[in-house]
Design a protein around this motif. Sequence first.
Motif, short mmCIF file in Angstrom:
data_model
loop_
_atom_site.label_atom_id
_atom_site.label_comp_id
_atom_site.label_asym_id
_atom_site.label_seq_id
_atom_site.Cartn_x
_atom_site.Cartn_y
_atom_site.Cartn_z
N HIS A 196 -4.67 -0.18 10.11
CA HIS A 196 -4.64 -1.34 9.20
C HIS A 196 -5.90 -1.50 8.36
O HIS A 196 -5.92 -2.35 7.47
CB HIS A 196 -4.37 -2.61 10.00
CG HIS A 196 -2.94 -2.67 10.49
ND1 HIS A 196 -2.50 -1.92 11.54
CD2 HIS A 196 -1.88 -3.37 10.04
CE1 HIS A 196 -1.21 -2.15 11.74
NE2 HIS A 196 -0.80 -3.02 10.84
N MET A 234 -1.14 5.69 6.68
CA MET A 234 0.03 4.79 6.62
C MET A 234 0.94 5.17 5.46
O MET A 234 0.69 6.13 4.74
CB MET A 234 -0.43 3.35 6.45
CG MET A 234 -0.71 2.65 7.77
SD MET A 234 -0.97 0.88 7.49
CE MET A 234 -0.99 0.29 9.16
N ARG A 292 -5.19 -1.46 4.76
CA ARG A 292 -4.64 -2.64 4.06
C ARG A 292 -5.69 -3.72 3.87
O ARG A 292 -5.41 -4.77 3.29
CB ARG A 292 -3.51 -3.22 4.91
CG ARG A 292 -2.19 -2.76 4.49
CD ARG A 292 -1.06 -3.16 5.36
NE ARG A 292 -1.09 -4.39 6.07
CZ ARG A 292 -0.22 -4.71 7.03
NH1 ARG A 292 0.74 -3.85 7.34
NH2 ARG A 292 -0.25 -5.85 7.64
N ILE A 328 0.84 -1.21 0.00
CA ILE A 328 0.00 0.00 0.00
C ILE A 328 0.87 1.25 0.00
O ILE A 328 0.39 2.33 -0.28
CB ILE A 328 -0.96 0.05 1.21
CG1 ILE A 328 -0.19 0.11 2.54
CG2 ILE A 328 -1.92 -1.12 1.18
CD1 ILE A 328 -1.05 0.53 3.73
N ASP A 329 2.16 1.10 0.33
CA ASP A 329 3.02 2.28 0.48
C ASP A 329 3.48 2.85 -0.86
O ASP A 329 3.90 4.00 -0.94
CB ASP A 329 4.27 1.94 1.31
CG ASP A 329 3.92 1.38 2.68
OD1 ASP A 329 2.81 1.67 3.16
OD2 ASP A 329 4.75 0.67 3.27
N HIS A 354 4.58 4.08 5.81
CA HIS A 354 5.92 3.83 6.30
C HIS A 354 6.78 5.09 6.14
O HIS A 354 6.39 6.12 6.64
CB HIS A 354 6.51 2.59 5.60
CG HIS A 354 7.63 1.96 6.37
ND1 HIS A 354 8.74 1.45 5.77
CD2 HIS A 354 7.80 1.80 7.69
CE1 HIS A 354 9.57 0.99 6.69
NE2 HIS A 354 9.01 1.19 7.88
N GLU A 371 2.27 8.76 8.54
CA GLU A 371 2.81 8.19 9.79
C GLU A 371 4.32 8.46 9.91
O GLU A 371 4.87 8.49 10.99
CB GLU A 371 2.51 6.69 9.88
CG GLU A 371 3.15 5.87 8.77
CD GLU A 371 2.89 4.37 8.90
OE1 GLU A 371 2.35 3.92 9.92
OE2 GLU A 371 3.25 3.65 7.95
O1 F6P Z 1 4.22 -1.66 4.52
C1 F6P Z 1 2.86 -1.63 4.71
C2 F6P Z 1 2.53 -1.06 6.06
O2 F6P Z 1 1.14 -1.10 6.22
C3 F6P Z 1 3.06 0.34 6.34
O3 F6P Z 1 2.28 1.33 5.73
C4 F6P Z 1 3.06 0.37 7.83
O4 F6P Z 1 4.04 1.27 8.32
C5 F6P Z 1 3.42 -1.05 8.19
O5 F6P Z 1 3.10 -1.84 7.07
C6 F6P Z 1 2.71 -1.60 9.39
O6 F6P Z 1 3.26 -2.82 9.68
P1 F6P Z 1 2.64 -3.94 10.61
O7 F6P Z 1 1.49 -4.55 9.87
O8 F6P Z 1 3.75 -4.90 10.83
O9 F6P Z 1 2.16 -3.24 11.83
#
Ligand code: F6P
Length: 359
Positions: free
Chosen positions: A283, A180, A286, A137-138, A182, A233
Amino acid sequence: MKVKRIGMLTSGGDCQALNAAMRGVVKTLAHSGQKVEIYGFIDGYKGLIYGDFRMLTGSDFSGILTKGGTILGSSRTPFKTITEPDENGLDKVDAMKQNYYKLRLDCLVVLGGNGSHKTANLLSEEGLNIVTLPKTIDNDLWGTDMTFGFQSAVDIATAAIDCIHTTAASHGRVFIVEVMGHKVGWLTLNAGMAGGADIILLPEIPYDIDKVVDKIEEREKAGSKFTIIAVAEGAISKEKAAMSKKDRKKADEKSKYPSVSYEIADQILEKTGREVRVTVPGHTQRGGSPCPYDRVFATRLGAEAGELILKNEYGFMVGYRNREIVKVPLDEVAGKLKYLDPDATIIKEAKLTGICFGD
Ligand code: F6P
């Protein structure tokens, strides 16, 4: 006709359209008349390391075009730990190779993001036949203008901002929606613009909190009682951006805030006395069914990956550049992040419409 034995795994944080992409690969192979055996490794590279797999047939890929998540499960196996032995001394790279050879695989299809591509490249350098597909998604994967999952996440983050808009307007409040992404700002920029955010804060453009406050006050003077701020984030202040990596890490460890948005909210309250609310869709961005764009996009990428397999062309990620599906050598992709360019025309255009980036 020789049966092709194909391994498949989904690695890292999941996203929408993983199933659609795998379905695209398998349908293409089936439609070509090629006989295949599909070995689906469970929970990403972990499945390949420990030989945990499931034989899949055509029916496993039926009805999954619209299904979120991944039928194979996924997990994070950070690249830095891949080259370290596990708690029982098992050499993970060697174990992956052994399982690949034991199952007499002709190739391995990896659906992954940044970290997963480093491992995929390593396996390719070790002599395995690898084809990868760009998921996240990033949208931060080097070598492709777009990753699947991204557009679906933009839709969800935008819907969150849309909902916040109406309640912010009713109450005349300042609202932060944390998006989100990253370390990159693709998702926040797109959702922020689509949701009509007044201020967008991105990792690639360090912000000055006073500029953020100025924008809120300017809006109020012009008669707008509410302000919507889309915060990535990974957004970072100018002060923090100027710190060394080590000092920044220390500052983050000491911080009392769960994320950057709460710190910004407190600073706005302190400087203006205004009530600020923070919403973190997290989340949900996602999750759920892929949007139509991602269904088509992932199917196209999967189909091209299927074609590479039919032609025995390995060592590539199937990517998307300048509106065309292309094959990108894995060693070009691995280890690089695709950041937003602060001088990109989209940023200029957003600024032309009055969006403040806090710079
Ligand atoms: O890489 C996808 C992502 O959803 C990022 O946007 C976010 O920083 C990270 O994964 C969150 O990770 P986790 O699911 O391990 O908390």
